[in-house]
Design a protein around this motif. Structure first.
Motif, PDB file in Angstrom:
ATOM      1  N   GLY A  19       4.733  -0.169  -6.543  1.00 18.65           N
ATOM      2  CA  GLY A  19       3.462  -0.872  -6.458  1.00 18.65           C
ATOM      3  C   GLY A  19       3.621  -2.375  -6.446  1.00 18.65           C
ATOM      4  N   ASN A  20       4.842  -2.864  -6.263  1.00 20.24           N
ATOM      5  CA  ASN A  20       5.107  -4.300  -6.276  1.00 20.24           C
ATOM      6  C   ASN A  20       5.399  -4.812  -4.866  1.00 20.24           C
ATOM      7  N   THR A  21       4.869  -5.988  -4.547  1.00 20.73           N
ATOM      8  CA  THR A  21       5.249  -6.668  -3.313  1.00 20.73           C
ATOM      9  C   THR A  21       6.645  -7.241  -3.487  1.00 20.73           C
ATOM     10  N   GLN A  22       7.475  -7.051  -2.496  1.00 26.01           N
ATOM     11  CA  GLN A  22       8.815  -7.646  -2.502  1.00 26.01           C
ATOM     12  C   GLN A  22       8.844  -8.781  -1.492  1.00 26.01           C
TER      13      GLN A  22
ATOM     14  N   VAL B 154       8.876  -7.079  13.575  1.00 30.94           N
ATOM     15  CA  VAL B 154       8.201  -5.963  12.916  1.00 30.94           C
ATOM     16  C   VAL B 154       7.292  -5.291  13.934  1.00 30.94           C
ATOM     17  N   ARG B 155       7.615  -4.054  14.276  1.00 28.23           N
ATOM     18  CA  ARG B 155       6.848  -3.299  15.276  1.00 28.23           C
ATOM     19  C   ARG B 155       5.721  -2.493  14.630  1.00 28.23           C
ATOM     20  N   PHE B 156       5.859  -2.228  13.324  1.00 26.73           N
ATOM     21  CA  PHE B 156       4.859  -1.436  12.608  1.00 26.73           C
ATOM     22  C   PHE B 156       4.872  -1.851  11.154  1.00 26.73           C
ATOM     23  N   ASN B 157       3.679  -2.061  10.597  1.00 25.65           N
ATOM     24  CA  ASN B 157       3.515  -2.378   9.179  1.00 25.65           C
ATOM     25  C   ASN B 157       2.375  -1.513   8.659  1.00 25.65           C
ATOM     26  N   SER B 158       2.678  -0.566   7.783  1.00 23.11           N
ATOM     27  CA  SER B 158       1.648   0.371   7.318  1.00 23.11           C
ATOM     28  C   SER B 158       0.607  -0.303   6.437  1.00 23.11           C
TER      29      SER B 158
ATOM     30  N   TYR C 258      -5.632  -0.619   9.679  1.00 18.71           N
ATOM     31  CA  TYR C 258      -5.595   0.787   9.304  1.00 18.71           C
ATOM     32  C   TYR C 258      -6.583   1.116   8.194  1.00 18.71           C
ATOM     33  N   ASP C 259      -6.898   0.138   7.353  1.00 19.61           N
ATOM     34  CA  ASP C 259      -7.877   0.327   6.289  1.00 19.61           C
ATOM     35  C   ASP C 259      -8.247  -1.046   5.742  1.00 19.61           C
ATOM     36  N   SER C 260      -9.521  -1.268   5.505  1.00  9.19           N
ATOM     37  CA  SER C 260      -9.979  -2.584   5.043  1.00  9.19           C
ATOM     38  C   SER C 260      -9.425  -2.943   3.671  1.00  9.19           C
ATOM     39  N   ALA C 261      -8.985  -1.935   2.899  1.00  7.98           N
ATOM     40  CA  ALA C 261      -8.435  -2.203   1.570  1.00  7.98           C
ATOM     41  C   ALA C 261      -6.954  -2.550   1.609  1.00  7.98           C
ATOM     42  N   PHE C 262      -6.318  -2.372   2.758  1.00  6.22           N
ATOM     43  CA  PHE C 262      -4.906  -2.717   2.876  1.00  6.22           C
ATOM     44  C   PHE C 262      -4.777  -4.237   2.933  1.00  6.22           C
ATOM     45  N   GLY C 263      -3.686  -4.758   2.384  1.00  7.10           N
ATOM     46  CA  GLY C 263      -3.574  -6.199   2.177  1.00  7.10           C
ATOM     47  C   GLY C 263      -3.072  -7.006   3.349  1.00  7.10           C
TER      48      GLY C 263
ATOM     49  N   ILE D 155      13.161 -10.278   4.009  1.00 10.95           N
ATOM     50  CA  ILE D 155      11.930  -9.707   4.549  1.00 10.95           C
ATOM     51  C   ILE D 155      10.953  -9.466   3.412  1.00 10.95           C
ATOM     52  N   THR D 156       9.666  -9.572   3.710  1.00 11.43           N
ATOM     53  CA  THR D 156       8.613  -9.328   2.718  1.00 11.43           C
ATOM     54  C   THR D 156       7.896  -8.034   3.072  1.00 11.43           C
ATOM     55  N   ILE D 157       7.672  -7.208   2.043  1.00 11.28           N
ATOM     56  CA  ILE D 157       7.027  -5.919   2.257  1.00 11.28           C
ATOM     57  C   ILE D 157       6.008  -5.668   1.157  1.00 11.28           C
ATOM     58  N   ALA D 158       4.872  -5.086   1.523  1.00 12.76           N
ATOM     59  CA  ALA D 158       3.767  -4.822   0.600  1.00 12.76           C
ATOM     60  C   ALA D 158       4.056  -3.586  -0.253  1.00 12.76           C
TER      61      ALA D 158
END
Length: 328
Positions: free
Chosen positions: A261-264, A279-283, A288-293, A316-319
């Motif tokens: 649950g931590n951003t890296q 980055v070709r895809f970021n979930s 994809y959803d208004s609640a996604f950051g 790289i930074t990942i949610a």
């Protein structure tokens, strides 16, 4: 035998999935040689007359002998359902505590292959068995009664990304692509209203399928057999792997999964080539959803320096609970 050939000859089906082959080949007294020879006979017939068709075994005990060729003593199936993928992946998504997730189990699920051939397995996170018989669909298992929660959306789509980026034959279950909840009951139709309510999740699945098919000609590695799980961080719950077919730009593909649950931020992993990785895809994309950051890098720059057994590395930074797919 006649029944199998009838479906291929008269109905022109693409393939067959054989239910519960373990209960055919093993009876109360042990191995059932008659059933084994029957499966060999039918698979040989299909290969002789319809070698472009696919015969898939669903065998709960899973054995490499199911997909070995018949001259070697195998049953001759083309592929088989793989419990070595579904159980570790579901556990990684459903387990409430981040610290209880096992990245080594996730690694093994991604890297597994029968007879060294990754496409001899059908991989999935939901099936008619896995979402019934006292179990529910993954979003429901993550947060019972709140399958549309942020956690349910994030963690179910995270393992969906793992599914479509792992070598094997990916399979999804009806309604999975629009966050169907509860448990499967063949008397209960799909709630097609969710197709509208969760259209962003449906788009996420479409984009994953596009990446898997190399529709944009920049992720050819996802269609290949090459897999190297080169980065496993069980403390922070991240895993990265390299997929390739022929290798090179537009082929070499790196996948980074964050099971915490931590951003890296500026998290360093190994890369097979220097330069800019896109980055070709970021979930976590908000489309994809208004609640996604909408958190995460859009590019990563790999520079010289050994990391994870690779000659280059880059930050790289990942949610949280997110997946990134990168290529050059």
């Amino acid at each position: 035998r006649d029944n199998v050939l009838f479906w291929f000859e008269e109905y022109h089906v693409d393939g067959l999935r054989w239910d519960a082959t373990s209960y055919m080949r093993v009876d109360a007294w042990g191995d059932n040689g008659d059933a084994w020879s029957l499966m060999q006979w039918i698979n040989d017939e299909v290969n002789q007359h319809f070698n472009w068709k696919i015969n898939i075994a669903e065998d709960m005990w899973s054995s490499e002998w199911l997909t070995k060729p018949t001259p070697s003593g195998g049953a001759g199936f083309d592929s088989q359902w793989d419990p070595n993928f579904v159980h570790p992946m579901r556990d990684a998504a459903i387990t409430p505590s981040d610290q209880s997730r096992n990245m080594y189990s996730v690694r093994d699920a991604i890297a597994y292959a029968y007879n060294g051939a990754p496409f001899e397995r059908v991989i999935y996170t939901e099936s008619h068995d896995e979402v019934a018989n006292g179990k529910s669909r993954v979003p429901e298992e993550i947060y019972p009664g709140n399958a549309d929660s942020w956690h349910s959306k994030k963690r179910s789509t995270l393992i969906a990304a793992a599914l479509f980026t792992t070598a094997g034959i990916p399979q999804i279950f009806q309604g999975q692509e629009f966050l169907e909840d509860g448990f499967f009951d063949d008397n209960n139709p799909l709630d097609w209203g969710k197709y509208i309510s969760f259209s962003g999740i449906h788009r996420l699945y479409q984009d994953l399928i596009s990446q898997r098919k190399n529709s944009l000609a920049n992720t050819a590695g996802l269609k290949g057999a090459g897999t190297n799980v080169h980065h496993v961080n069980d403390s922070d719950k991240l895993i990265a792997y390299h997929r390739w077919d022929q290798g090179g730009a537009g082929d070499d593909t790196i996948i980074l999964l964050n099971f915490s649950g931590n951003t890296q931020t500026n998290y360093s992993i190994g890369f097979p080539q220097a330069g800019t990785w896109h980055v070709r895809f970021n979930s976590d994309a908000s489309v994809y959803d208004s609640a996604f950051g909408n958190v995460g890098s859009t590019t990563a720059t790999a520079y010289s320096g050994w990391k994870d057994g690779m000659p280059y590395q880059g930050p790289i930074t990942i949610a949280p609970y997110s997946a990134l797919i990168l290529s050059q």
